[in-house]
Scaffold this active site. Structure first.
Site, mmCIF file in Angstrom:
data_model
loop_
_atom_site.group_PDB
_atom_site.id
_atom_site.type_symbol
_atom_site.label_atom_id
_atom_site.label_comp_id
_atom_site.label_asym_id
_atom_site.label_seq_id
_atom_site.Cartn_x
_atom_site.Cartn_y
_atom_site.Cartn_z
ATOM 1 N N ARG A 70 5.125 -32.087 -24.629
ATOM 2 C CA ARG A 70 4.122 -31.626 -25.584
ATOM 3 C C ARG A 70 4.540 -30.273 -26.164
ATOM 4 O O ARG A 70 5.200 -29.481 -25.501
ATOM 5 C CB ARG A 70 2.768 -31.447 -24.889
ATOM 6 C CG ARG A 70 2.088 -32.768 -24.529
ATOM 7 C CD ARG A 70 0.697 -32.531 -23.981
ATOM 8 N NE ARG A 70 0.720 -31.823 -22.722
ATOM 9 C CZ ARG A 70 0.390 -30.554 -22.553
ATOM 10 N NH1 ARG A 70 -0.010 -29.821 -23.583
ATOM 11 N NH2 ARG A 70 0.447 -29.983 -21.370
ATOM 12 N N TYR A 211 7.305 -38.308 -28.361
ATOM 13 C CA TYR A 211 7.224 -38.131 -26.909
ATOM 14 C C TYR A 211 5.793 -37.964 -26.387
ATOM 15 O O TYR A 211 5.014 -37.160 -26.906
ATOM 16 C CB TYR A 211 8.040 -36.897 -26.468
ATOM 17 C CG TYR A 211 8.440 -36.967 -25.006
ATOM 18 C CD1 TYR A 211 9.664 -37.527 -24.632
ATOM 19 C CD2 TYR A 211 7.601 -36.500 -24.006
ATOM 20 C CE1 TYR A 211 10.031 -37.612 -23.294
ATOM 21 C CE2 TYR A 211 7.960 -36.584 -22.670
ATOM 22 C CZ TYR A 211 9.174 -37.137 -22.317
ATOM 23 O OH TYR A 211 9.523 -37.224 -20.992
ATOM 24 N N LYS A 220 -3.842 -37.497 -24.686
ATOM 25 C CA LYS A 220 -4.447 -36.174 -24.850
ATOM 26 C C LYS A 220 -5.243 -36.058 -26.146
ATOM 27 O O LYS A 220 -6.284 -35.411 -26.187
ATOM 28 C CB LYS A 220 -3.368 -35.095 -24.829
ATOM 29 C CG LYS A 220 -2.474 -35.147 -23.626
ATOM 30 C CD LYS A 220 -3.230 -34.953 -22.344
ATOM 31 C CE LYS A 220 -2.296 -35.071 -21.215
ATOM 32 N NZ LYS A 220 -2.465 -34.921 -19.915
ATOM 33 N N HIS A 240 -9.525 -33.383 -17.961
ATOM 34 C CA HIS A 240 -8.119 -33.579 -17.556
ATOM 35 C C HIS A 240 -8.086 -33.697 -16.027
ATOM 36 O O HIS A 240 -7.667 -32.776 -15.340
ATOM 37 C CB HIS A 240 -7.307 -32.372 -18.039
ATOM 38 C CG HIS A 240 -5.823 -32.535 -17.933
ATOM 39 N ND1 HIS A 240 -4.957 -31.465 -17.865
ATOM 40 C CD2 HIS A 240 -5.035 -33.635 -17.891
ATOM 41 C CE1 HIS A 240 -3.717 -31.888 -17.791
ATOM 42 N NE2 HIS A 240 -3.729 -33.203 -17.798
ATOM 43 N N SER A 262 -0.948 -29.547 -16.331
ATOM 44 C CA SER A 262 0.173 -30.488 -16.411
ATOM 45 C C SER A 262 1.235 -30.140 -15.371
ATOM 46 O O SER A 262 1.565 -28.971 -15.176
ATOM 47 C CB SER A 262 0.795 -30.428 -17.805
ATOM 48 O OG SER A 262 -0.203 -30.676 -18.767
ATOM 49 N N ALA A 263 1.765 -31.181 -14.729
ATOM 50 C CA ALA A 263 2.825 -31.034 -13.723
ATOM 51 C C ALA A 263 2.414 -30.139 -12.557
ATOM 52 O O ALA A 263 3.219 -29.407 -12.007
ATOM 53 C CB ALA A 263 4.123 -30.530 -14.365
ATOM 54 N N CYS A 264 1.138 -30.201 -12.175
ATOM 55 C CA CYS A 264 0.655 -29.430 -11.023
ATOM 56 C C CYS A 264 0.027 -30.308 -9.949
ATOM 57 O O CYS A 264 -0.746 -29.823 -9.121
ATOM 58 C CB CYS A 264 -0.322 -28.358 -11.470
ATOM 59 S SG CYS A 264 0.485 -27.049 -12.411
ATOM 60 N N ASN A 268 0.313 -36.981 -7.925
ATOM 61 C CA ASN A 268 0.560 -36.985 -6.486
ATOM 62 C C ASN A 268 -0.734 -37.072 -5.691
ATOM 63 O O ASN A 268 -0.827 -37.843 -4.733
ATOM 64 C CB ASN A 268 1.351 -35.735 -6.084
ATOM 65 C CG ASN A 268 2.844 -35.946 -6.260
ATOM 66 O OD1 ASN A 268 3.496 -36.507 -5.383
ATOM 67 N ND2 ASN A 268 3.384 -35.547 -7.393
ATOM 68 N N ASP A 287 -5.023 -38.809 -14.627
ATOM 69 C CA ASP A 287 -4.859 -37.807 -15.687
ATOM 70 C C ASP A 287 -6.140 -37.511 -16.473
ATOM 71 O O ASP A 287 -6.370 -36.380 -16.848
ATOM 72 C CB ASP A 287 -3.757 -38.247 -16.653
ATOM 73 C CG ASP A 287 -3.188 -37.094 -17.479
ATOM 74 O OD1 ASP A 287 -2.911 -36.035 -16.899
ATOM 75 O OD2 ASP A 287 -3.044 -37.252 -18.707
ATOM 76 N N ARG A 379 9.823 -38.880 -17.451
ATOM 77 C CA ARG A 379 8.569 -39.553 -17.081
ATOM 78 C C ARG A 379 8.759 -41.045 -16.865
ATOM 79 O O ARG A 379 9.695 -41.655 -17.379
ATOM 80 C CB ARG A 379 7.539 -39.331 -18.185
ATOM 81 C CG ARG A 379 7.188 -37.854 -18.412
ATOM 82 C CD ARG A 379 5.761 -37.572 -18.160
ATOM 83 N NE ARG A 379 5.482 -36.133 -18.146
ATOM 84 C CZ ARG A 379 4.354 -35.612 -17.676
ATOM 85 N NH1 ARG A 379 3.425 -36.391 -17.175
ATOM 86 N NH2 ARG A 379 4.153 -34.308 -17.683
HETATM 87 P P1 GTP Z 1 0.905 -34.342 -15.675
HETATM 88 O O1 GTP Z 1 1.294 -35.761 -15.696
HETATM 89 O O2 GTP Z 1 1.796 -33.450 -16.492
HETATM 90 O O3 GTP Z 1 -0.533 -34.106 -16.037
HETATM 91 O O4 GTP Z 1 1.208 -33.784 -14.173
HETATM 92 P P2 GTP Z 1 0.470 -33.989 -12.794
HETATM 93 O O5 GTP Z 1 -0.628 -32.975 -12.682
HETATM 94 O O6 GTP Z 1 0.096 -35.406 -12.620
HETATM 95 O O7 GTP Z 1 1.580 -33.527 -11.739
HETATM 96 P P3 GTP Z 1 2.439 -34.372 -10.658
HETATM 97 O O8 GTP Z 1 1.560 -35.006 -9.612
HETATM 98 O O9 GTP Z 1 3.328 -35.281 -11.400
HETATM 99 O O10 GTP Z 1 3.263 -33.222 -9.946
HETATM 100 C C1 GTP Z 1 4.189 -32.445 -10.634
HETATM 101 C C2 GTP Z 1 5.034 -31.641 -9.702
HETATM 102 O O11 GTP Z 1 4.282 -31.016 -8.666
HETATM 103 C C3 GTP Z 1 6.104 -32.477 -8.997
HETATM 104 O O12 GTP Z 1 7.297 -31.750 -9.004
HETATM 105 C C4 GTP Z 1 5.576 -32.614 -7.596
HETATM 106 O O13 GTP Z 1 6.590 -32.791 -6.661
HETATM 107 C C5 GTP Z 1 4.844 -31.298 -7.399
HETATM 108 N N1 GTP Z 1 3.754 -31.436 -6.404
HETATM 109 C C6 GTP Z 1 2.722 -32.304 -6.448
HETATM 110 N N2 GTP Z 1 1.927 -32.172 -5.357
HETATM 111 C C7 GTP Z 1 2.475 -31.178 -4.612
HETATM 112 C C8 GTP Z 1 2.113 -30.548 -3.364
HETATM 113 O O14 GTP Z 1 1.131 -30.896 -2.718
HETATM 114 N N3 GTP Z 1 2.924 -29.544 -2.932
HETATM 115 C C9 GTP Z 1 4.023 -29.133 -3.631
HETATM 116 N N4 GTP Z 1 4.752 -28.128 -3.141
HETATM 117 N N5 GTP Z 1 4.409 -29.708 -4.797
HETATM 118 C C10 GTP Z 1 3.643 -30.709 -5.286
HETATM 119 C C1 SPV Z 2 0.461 -33.558 -19.530
HETATM 120 O O1 SPV Z 2 1.263 -32.787 -20.067
HETATM 121 O O2 SPV Z 2 -0.616 -33.156 -19.023
HETATM 122 C C2 SPV Z 2 0.778 -34.995 -19.413
HETATM 123 C C3 SPV Z 2 1.944 -35.477 -20.144
HETATM 124 O O3 SPV Z 2 0.053 -35.738 -18.767
HETATM 125 S S1 SPV Z 2 1.567 -35.849 -21.784
HETATM 126 O O4 SPV Z 2 1.002 -37.177 -21.827
HETATM 127 O O5 SPV Z 2 2.823 -35.795 -22.527
HETATM 128 O O6 SPV Z 2 0.607 -34.902 -22.299
HETATM 129 MN MN MN Z 3 -1.665 -34.633 -17.694
#
Ligand code: GTP
Ligand code: SPV
Ligand code: MN
Length: 597
Positions: A70, A211, A220, A240, A262-264, A268, A287, A379
């Site tokens: 994004r 993308y 989003k 979100h 995102s990515a936090c 998981n 999400d 992804r």
């Molecule tokens: P978006 O799809 O962007 O919205 O991301 P998301 O919030 O779904 O994040 P995701 O679960 O894909 O995790 C992203 C990153 O965080 C990866 O590198 C994971 O390995 C890391 N991660 C997730 N959970 C944990 C955790 O409990 N501990 C640690 N240290 N890292 C974590």
């Molecule tokens: C985010 O960035 O929070 C995502 C990936 O879930 S995207 O769909 O590209 O926004």
């Molecule tokens: Mn997201």
């Protein structure tokens, strides 16, 4: 067979947009498996998709190196008055923005086919569902939309001849001259990319990117930016958030909705496998979460999506065994590396890295290379039905009653592992002052740490000050039925840079404490930031964690927290008269508690 669309308004809009974009032909998508297979075959033939020998019905795509995530700097919220977009959104006057974009859209689909994708966010017919129609010339987008949303004839049928739909115009912005050879990932240069939202007309115009959230407009753009603005008008919430069901050994079910940037860690946590004996988890969404207060007085949630568009790097049988299993077939991979035996690879996958691979840019790669083999925001796209932890009732049109809200972010210091709010208003303050470190999910660099209230900063379709007020008011309506609010941080680091908390499945220990708090079974101690587990309140049986680490994880250092205050104040200040006094009251009370600590 494509149904004949009897919706005059829709037919007219498609005609108008086709006149503007001038595709060679128009195809209405029926959402069938045949259609999906036809599109992937087309892309394999063109060289855009690489079929994976090791994973049945799976394909690898490599994006243009400038089109990998994004782009917040090119994302716009276009309202008549700039004040209605608020200080956290990029704003351009709608008339001006449409003029600029019409110039770009003019003839942008020459040499290509325009696909009409009718899609439903939410189960068709659900009182919470919304219908959108996306126009795009990207077959990659069509296939991803098949997985992520409910596409096709059944949506056209549900629309009838006058149903409400959200028009979503998308173009990658790369017309083909006669005889011009296509590239694997067509897109426009960054300066021409626009991801635009017109919430007053429920309209989305996206140009130049193929993308993720820039191009899969149900995600989003519709489900958060447009939907949050509708939700405010109509009295519901578009967030979100992941949605998770935890089941105790006694069979009691707890429903959790969690917002992290995102990515936090949403995917998981949504797929968590609890490490505590007897506890089970089921996935409802990873999400996006739409919630309405129902006649029972409780807030009920649906996941409007039907798939996962998840971060690949870091996914392994240790970190996320559920996703690892889900990805074995029928998955689209984007910007992962390709191994010599026809599999995908990414950093921190199981086992040793391959001796040789082709990286996400299509170049030779070997361990020790300067750059990662997979892009950090590489992804996967997989359908919910492939998820081993999928809840059997994930499509319940009425939604699931939520017990717990979790907010959080990625902070290597200051923020403890978990704390609970004293009450609803305090919880709203906690969520509003959330912060997080930058990740690869955003292309343009933001500051190393930024305020990301409710993990909605890039996704709120109106003035975020008014958004806070909307949350306060939802609490008033919910009263005694309001979910409890918690804040977590899985990402605390030691001075040596290692994670202090093991995370992933072990996060179930923190979730269990939350469930026990609700049932009045677990204790908590008062701290200036909120209620925290005291000694013995967290179930740590079978976990070996140094007591010093645990102490750090559950420590509240008033001085470090004092350091957060100026940033929180400055952040709130920008909303001016849109910041409710209720938030100021919370901030003042927090400052007072810190001063006394
Ligand atoms: P978006 O799809 O962007 O919205 O991301 P998301 O919030 O779904 O994040 P995701 O679960 O894909 O995790 C992203 C990153 O965080 C990866 O590198 C994971 O390995 C890391 N991660 C997730 N959970 C944990 C955790 O409990 N501990 C640690 N240290 N890292 C974590
Ligand atoms: C985010 O960035 O929070 C995502 C990936 O879930 S995207 O769909 O590209 O926004
Ligand atoms: Mn997201």
């Amino acid at each position: 067979m494509t149904a004949v669309c009897k919706h005059e308004g829709l037919n007219q809009w498609v005609d108008e947009m086709a006149t503007l974009c001038k595709p060679d032909q128009i195809r209405w998508c029926d959402g069938s498996k045949e259609e999906y297979d036809r599109m992937t075959a087309l892309m394999v033939e063109s060289g855009a998709a690489i079929p994976l020998k090791k994973r049945p019905e799976s394909f690898l795509f490599r994006s243009d190196p400038t089109d990998v995530a994004r782009i917040e700097g090119r994302t716009y919220l276009s309202t008549l008055s700039e004040e209605d977009a608020g200080p956290t959104n990029n704003w351009i006057d709608p008339t001006q923005l449409k003029e600029t974009m019409k110039g770009l859209y003019n003839s942008c689909m020459r040499g290509r086919t325009m696909y009409v994708i009718p899609f439903s966010m939410g189960p068709i017919g659900s009182p919470l569902a919304k219908i959108g129609v996306q126009l795009t010339e990207s077959p990659y987008v069509v296939c991803n939309m098949h997985i992520m949303t409910r596409v096709g004839d059944r949506v056209i049928e549900a629309l009838g001849d006058d149903g409400e739909f959200i028009p979503c115009l998308h173009s990658v912005g790369a017309p083909l001259e006669p005889g011009q050879k296509d590239v694997p990932w067509p897109c426009a240069p960054i300066k021409d990319k626009y991801i635009s939202h017109f919430p007053e007309e429920n309209l989305i115009w996206s140009y130049g990117s193929g993308y993720g959230g820039n191009a899969l407009l149900g995600k989003k753009c519709l489900s958060l930016r447009i939907a949050s603005s509708m939700a405010r008008r109509e009295g519901w919430l578009a967030e979100h958030m992941l949605i998770l069901r935890l089941i105790s050994p006694e069979g009691r079910k707890y429903h959790i909705a969690g917002a992290f940037p995102s990515a936090c860690g949403k995917t998981n946590l949504a797929m968590i496998q609890p490490t505590i004996p007897g506890w089970k988890a089921e996935t409802l969404g990873d999400d996006i979460c739409w919630m309405k207060i129902r006649s029972d007085g409780r807030i009920h949630a649906i996941n409007p999506e039907t798939g996962f568009f998840g971060v690949a790097p870091g996914t392994s049988s240790v970190s996320n065994p559920v996703a690892n299993e889900m990805l074995k077939e029928k998955t689209i991979f984007t910007n992962c590396a390709l191994t010599d035996d026809g599999d995908v690879w990414w950093e921190d996958m199981d086992g040793p890295p391959p001796a040789h691979a082709i990286d996400w840019k299509g170049r030779d790669w070997a361990p020790g290379s300067d750059e990662p083999a997979a892009h950090p925001n590489a992804r996967f796209t997989s359908h919910v039905s492939q998820c081993p932890s999928e809840a059997p009732d994930w499509e319940d049109p009425e939604g699931i009653p939520i017990d717990i809200f979790i907010f959080g972010g990625r902070r290597s210091s200051v923020i403890p592992l978990v704390y609970e709010s004293f009450n609803w208003d305090h919880g709203v303050f906690m969520a509003a002052s959330a912060s997080s470190e930058a990740t690869a999910a955003i292309l343009d660099k933001v500051s190393p740490i930024r305020r990301d209230p409710f993990a909605m900063s890039p996704f709120c379709g109106y003035n975020m000050g008014d958004y806070f007020q909307h949350w306060f008011e939802m609490g008033d309506r919910l009263g005694e039925n309001a979910p409890r609010i918690f804040y977590v941080n899985w990402f605390r680091k030691g001075e040596d840079g290692r994670w202090l908390w093991p995370g992933f499945g072990e996060n179930s220990r923190v979730l269990k404490w939350m469930c026990e708090r609700i049932d009045g079974k677990a204790g908590a101690k008062q701290t200036p930031v909120g209620l925290m587990p005291g000694e013995g309140d967290l179930d740590l049986e079978g976990l070996s964690i140094p007591s010093e680490d645990l102490r750090k994880l559950l420590e509240v250092d008033p001085q470090l927290w004092q350091g957060e205050i100026p940033d929180i104040e400055e952040y709130f200040e920008q909303f001016g008269s849109h910041l409710t006094d209720r938030m100021r009251t919370q901030l003042d009370a927090f400052k007072e508690r810190l001063a006394k600590a």
